[in-house]
Design an enzyme around this catalytic site. Structure first.
Site, PDB file in Angstrom:
ATOM      1  N   ASP A  54       0.863  -1.174   0.000  1.00 19.59           N
ATOM      2  CA  ASP A  54       0.000   0.000   0.000  1.00 19.59           C
ATOM      3  C   ASP A  54       0.905   1.232   0.000  1.00 19.59           C
ATOM      4  OD1 ASP A  54      -1.766   2.119   0.560  1.00 19.59           O
ATOM      5  OD2 ASP A  54      -3.055   0.842   1.796  1.00 19.59           O
ATOM      6  N   TYR A 143      -9.268  14.010  -8.051  1.00 21.77           N
ATOM      7  CA  TYR A 143      -8.404  13.260  -8.976  1.00 21.77           C
ATOM      8  C   TYR A 143      -7.617  14.204  -9.868  1.00 21.77           C
ATOM      9  CZ  TYR A 143      -7.098  10.085 -12.781  1.00 21.77           C
ATOM     10  OH  TYR A 143      -6.405   9.368 -13.734  1.00 21.77           O
ATOM     11  N   THR A 178      -9.009   0.487 -19.065  1.00 23.98           N
ATOM     12  CA  THR A 178      -8.451  -0.210 -17.913  1.00 23.98           C
ATOM     13  C   THR A 178      -9.595  -0.538 -16.957  1.00 23.98           C
ATOM     14  OG1 THR A 178      -8.121   1.761 -16.536  1.00 23.98           O
ATOM     15  CG2 THR A 178      -6.374   1.225 -18.130  1.00 23.98           C
TER      16      THR A 178
END
Length: 250
Positions: A54, A143, A178
């Site tokens: 992570d 984002y 994706t």
């Protein structure tokens, strides 16, 4: 390049996996990492080493990089596409995206660079950003902001690390099929609009990004650093702001 080792994060699927495969095909050895346990299966398929990691965990990132101190290349593809409209967003929304996309890039690049400097320098790193680093899209401002920050991270790192002969470049994929984007691309109107706006007339595939990564890590790119390279079929020439209706639901 058979004796060269590249680190690849976000390697369990999508662009990270395709980048790893492209490098293996070019003769690289790769060490893969992802928080998805599927990374171990991908690594097995590629004859590589896979680690569940992570990128929010600084100690774990440092330990992973230090266990592969011979690595001379890095591809940081770990990231998430998530967000809320600004007025609906919380600090937690922002912290989650920035911690993974921006700070994850910082942690991985920093660990890699420290090892390269300690080894006497040399090497190359690629950060995966997005065309949304410069084309805003409503409802995913977290984002977009994170990828814009990743882009500047790459440029400043290239400036700082150049004296150690470490190259850093940023790849900005366009609309690429994706697992992260698959839901949006299943929308027929979405797909039609992408193709209409894209000069080369199709969506991207992970292999398209992997090929660019392979080139940028090759000796042919030895004088390329600090660059933001869009791999997008030319859609950024025409604009893709607010292209995705799925992201704008609600």
């Amino acid at each position: 390049m058979a004796d060269r080792l590249a680190l690849v994060t976000g390697a369990a699927s999508g662009i990270g996996r395709a980048s790893a495969q492209a490098l293996v095909e070019a003769g690289w050895q790769v060490a893969l990492a992802d928080r998805d346990p599927a990374v171990e299966h991908v690594a097995s398929e590629l004859g590589a080493v896979g680690t569940i990691l992570d990128v929010r965990d600084t100690a774990a990132v440092d330990a992973w990089a230090n266990s592969h101190q011979g690595a001379v290349a890095l591809v940081n593809s770990a990231g998430i596409c998530a967000g809320e409209y600004l007025i609906d967003s919380t600090d937690e929304d922002w912290n989650t995206v920035m911690d993974i996309n921006l700070m994850g890039s910082v942690r991985v690049l920093r660990a890699f660079a420290r090892n390269r400097v300690a080894a006497g320098g040399g090497g190359a790193a690629i950060l995966i950003a997005s065309n949304n680093a410069f084309w805003p899209c409503r409802s995913i401002s977290q984002y977009c902001a994170s990828k814009a920050a990743v882009t500047m991270l790459g440029k400043t790192a290239a400036s700082e690390l150049g004296e150690h002969q470490i190259r850093v470049n940023v790849v900005a994929p366009g609309e690429t099929d994706t697992p992260m984007t698959h839901e949006a691309l299943e929308d027929e109107d979405e797909m039609r609009e992408i193709v209409r706006r894209t000069p080369l007339g199709r969506i991207g595939y992970p292999s398209d990004i992997g090929a660019a990564v392979r080139m940028l890590l090759s000796p042919d790119a030895s004088w390329i650093t600090g660059q933001l390279i869009s791999v997008d079929g030319g859609i950024s020439l025409r604009g893709e702001s607010d292209l995705n209706p799925v992201h704008q639901e609600g």
